[in-house]
Design an enzyme around this catalytic site. Sequence first.
Site, mmCIF file in Angstrom:
data_model
loop_
_atom_site.group_PDB
_atom_site.id
_atom_site.type_symbol
_atom_site.label_atom_id
_atom_site.label_comp_id
_atom_site.label_asym_id
_atom_site.label_seq_id
_atom_site.Cartn_x
_atom_site.Cartn_y
_atom_site.Cartn_z
ATOM 1 N N SER A 147 -11.206 -1.042 -1.213
ATOM 2 C CA SER A 147 -9.942 -0.939 -0.457
ATOM 3 C C SER A 147 -10.143 -1.216 1.016
ATOM 4 O O SER A 147 -9.243 -1.702 1.687
ATOM 5 C CB SER A 147 -9.365 0.477 -0.564
ATOM 6 O OG SER A 147 -8.563 0.628 -1.688
ATOM 7 N N HIS A 159 -4.034 5.962 3.274
ATOM 8 C CA HIS A 159 -4.640 4.708 2.811
ATOM 9 C C HIS A 159 -3.977 3.478 3.418
ATOM 10 O O HIS A 159 -4.653 2.566 3.914
ATOM 11 C CB HIS A 159 -4.534 4.701 1.281
ATOM 12 C CG HIS A 159 -5.321 3.644 0.587
ATOM 13 N ND1 HIS A 159 -4.815 2.391 0.299
ATOM 14 C CD2 HIS A 159 -6.576 3.644 0.079
ATOM 15 C CE1 HIS A 159 -5.727 1.687 -0.354
ATOM 16 N NE2 HIS A 159 -6.809 2.421 -0.496
ATOM 17 N N ASP A 206 0.831 -1.204 0.000
ATOM 18 C CA ASP A 206 0.000 0.000 0.000
ATOM 19 C C ASP A 206 0.872 1.263 0.000
ATOM 20 O O ASP A 206 1.961 1.270 -0.587
ATOM 21 C CB ASP A 206 -0.950 -0.063 1.220
ATOM 22 C CG ASP A 206 -2.282 0.611 0.962
ATOM 23 O OD1 ASP A 206 -2.280 1.819 0.700
ATOM 24 O OD2 ASP A 206 -3.331 -0.060 1.027
#
Length: 766
Positions: free
Chosen positions: A550, A214, A146
């Site tokens: 996600s 994220h 990520d």
Amino acid sequence: MDVCKLSFLSFLPFVFLSIAVVATGDELQTFIVHVQQQESHLVATADDRKAWYQTFLPEDGRMLHAYHHVTSGFAARLTQQELDAVSAMPGFVSAVPDQLHTLQTTHTPQFLGLGAPAPPPTHGNRGSSSYGGAGAGAGVIVGVIDTGVFPDHPSFSDAGMPPPPAKWKGRCDFNGGSVCNNKLIGARTFIANATNSSSSSYGQPLPPVDKVGHGTHTASTAAGAVVPGAHVLGQGLGVGAGIAPRAHVAVYKVCPNDSCAVSDILAGIDASVADGCDVISISIGSPPVPFHKNPVAIAALGATEKGVFVSMAAGNAGPNVSSVINDAPWILTVAASTMDRSIRTTVRLGNGLHFHGESLYQPNVNNSPNTFYPLVYAGASGKPFAELCGNGSLDGLDVRGKIVVCEFGAGPNLTITRITKGAVVQSAGGVGMILPNHFVQGYTTLAEAHVLPASHVDFVAGAAIMAYINSTANPVAQILPRGTILGTTPAPAMAFFSSRGPSIQSPGILKPDITGPGVNVLAAWPFQVGPPSAAPFFSGPTFNIISGTSMSTPHLSGVAAFIKSRHPNWSPAAIKSAIMTTADITDRSGNPILDEQQKPANFFVTGTGHVNPEKAAHPGLVYDIAPCDYIGYLCGMYTSQEVSVIARRPVNCSTVTVIPEHQLNYPSISVTFPQAYNSTTPVLVKRTAKNVGKVPSEYYAAVDMLDTTVTVRVFPSTLQFTEVNQEKDFTVVVWPGQGGARVVQGAVRWVSERHTVRSPVSITFA
Ligand SMILES: *[C@@H]1O[C@H](CO)[C@@H](O)[C@H](O)[C@H]1NC(C)=O
Ligand SMILES: *[C@@H]1O[C@H](CO)[C@@H](O)[C@H](O)[C@H]1NC(C)=O
Ligand SMILES: *[C@@H]1O[C@H](CO)[C@@H](O)[C@H](O)[C@H]1NC(C)=O
Ligand SMILES: *[C@@H]1O[C@H](CO)[C@@H](O)[C@H](O)[C@H]1NC(C)=O
Ligand SMILES: *[C@@H]1O[C@H](CO)[C@@H](O)[C@H](O)[C@H]1NC(C)=O
Ligand SMILES: *[C@@H]1O[C@H](CO)[C@@H](O)[C@H](O)[C@H]1NC(C)=O
Ligand SMILES: *[C@@H]1O[C@H](CO)[C@@H](O)[C@H](O)[C@H]1NC(C)=O
Ligand SMILES: *[C@@H]1O[C@H](CO)[C@@H](O)[C@H](O)[C@H]1NC(C)=O
Ligand SMILES: *[C@@H]1O[C@H](CO)[C@@H](O)[C@H](O)[C@H]1NC(C)=O
């Protein structure tokens, strides 16, 4: 199924397989080059391999990554002419230009094209604490590919964590080194191009620090530590915890921002497998391509062959059909659905009507129940796209002191985020924003950290609000903060953005596989969100609520870690089967899971259903798949050369037992008939069930098929097991019948005293 019946052959000559030529002349471009060893030149060590890769390249300094474990080859910068020379060399197999993939949060408008969703409560309350319980995931390592991680967050505290298992070989590359601990056991960066350009550490690789949020969010969702008092701007207050709070986390930073180079993703997967990760979580993707042209799918197969479980996002391109990505059968493909929590703001109109919507930022400003503000539609100026509230679009419209209606959507350039819309309204003097869905977003609403009072409302509310504005000369409204409401219904419901099947690459495999929480998910974040003016009112660890496949993907990665911890010897396919055959097909109220239009969702939306972690730990039976079975499956779809690229070794499909897609021992069943099929000849679907429950045990077949034009039977109709890990074959017989619907869906269940093992059956008349 444990015994691999196939053998790989001697080394084949390769045909030049590929290449979408993009570069011209002498411009340097990054290519991922697949190569294969020749009999005359076998390499033993990693250094030897790298030296051999180097022989393909014209000079030093061109190689960006050498892959060792999940791909045979390297990424390098080459001109087109140089690539032509490389492709003539012995051992060359294929080359693909590097590509950018995107994060699968809904705030990635590039991919979504519609706008983004917000998150549910993983951290926060319902979500995680009901999964797994204390000890969940102990001894298991989850690798998160990520944007890196914010290591100082209490979600990565190692209080009470034992050291990583002895097999762990990874490392921690933060500047200064000592940030990792027994929770966050590894952190590395694989971004070939990016080096630190600050003068103090010029040329040093970037530290694996998350500048985006994220990666911190996904890592803490999968395996974050328990953090009491988690909230975002005061909302969603509860105990934050990952799904597998006792698992170890290793992060591989491959994305500097929303865009991630495939060459870097491969390097991250390669390292995570070498380091000893058990589960890999990848919330990244791009539109699907055939597997032999998809380096990430190839690397995922490499990881699976080494016993590593790979879960990936189904994509955020719903509700369009056949939009599912990351759809290879060795990957767990994860869809997204809501939770039973709303971060509510209520819109009240001057005509007395009111509508519930959502927003994370709920200031208690002079919003007394009696204060109404003028209401204006952003599209009233008539300027093209003004209704989307992009920067500059409100020029010429007087919105000062008013509440502005801004439509959902990212605009033709896909650049207008929902948070931006609020900022644009605010900078033009507006006091509030109403963000109504279009029909396609249906009832999915997102609670996001807007900079002003706002409410994201469903399309029914949106139409009523527009009708009210049209109906009166002086429309007025107010936006009331209502806080965090638990127990909302329907829940779970599918999110509009969750990508849909059927899979284009492999329609004989039902995709997506499973759904999990992916709307308004609360998890760790590197910095405070919301308007800067709110920051002083909130202290303590920072969290954010966001949405996307996600967010659902790391929930499933955490569930896989939880199962792996209970059953260390299970293969990735067995873990996946356990997750899929025990999924819930009804919502909390016992009704069928609904889609964003509040209609029953079909299997192309939900996959096998909503994950039920406790049941998944005790599936009774599993459908296992040996890695070599995937080769037989691939030989049914592609040429030997193409399969060799995917298998990373020479495969001669004429010597392999071909497995048609629907005959792969998958936990769900997808059968396709030609539209005009009017034969009475049935299709026979074979499966092998392995008993992983107590013995002796007896299972009875049940068929759920509401559409009577199709007949489905199971032979034999009972299975008896006297040993653990005993396998029994059975056949599902599908008679197509005539004149039925285009798609018919039902299920086959094996039912024992203790277990129900459910396989959805999807029959398509193409
Ligand atoms: C790497 O850098 C080169 C030149 O600076 C650029 O052309 C290329 O697009 C970059 N690649 C990636 C994956 O960012
Ligand atoms: C570059 O290094 C400096 C000092 O170590 C650090 O503060 C900075 O955040 C780094 N830059 C990036 C882009 O990571
Ligand atoms: C993302 O990062 C890469 C590499 O640092 C950079 O080239 C690119 O412009 C960035 N993209 C965006 C959208 O910021
Ligand atoms: C869905 O399909 C429509 C029509 O083909 C297209 O305009 C739209 O961009 C697609 N949406 C997404 C999210 O891909
Ligand atoms: C889209 O981008 C083009 C080119 O940069 C620009 O001229 C146009 O105004 C943009 N449109 C919108 C709606 O932002
Ligand atoms: C709008 O664009 C201007 C000029 O590029 C920029 O200064 C401003 O911050 C932007 N406003 C918002 C709300 O993004
Ligand atoms: C409101 O009026 C506009 C312009 O007159 C029209 O295009 C739109 O369809 C109306 N909307 C509703 C919900 O009545
Ligand atoms: C593949 O196997 C078949 C059957 O054994 C053989 O005839 C053929 O020559 C082989 N192909 C290659 C490229 O080795
Ligand atoms: C259906 O079967 C009939 C009789 O076997 C045959 O004549 C007809 O062509 C078939 N229809 C189609 C569409 O294949």
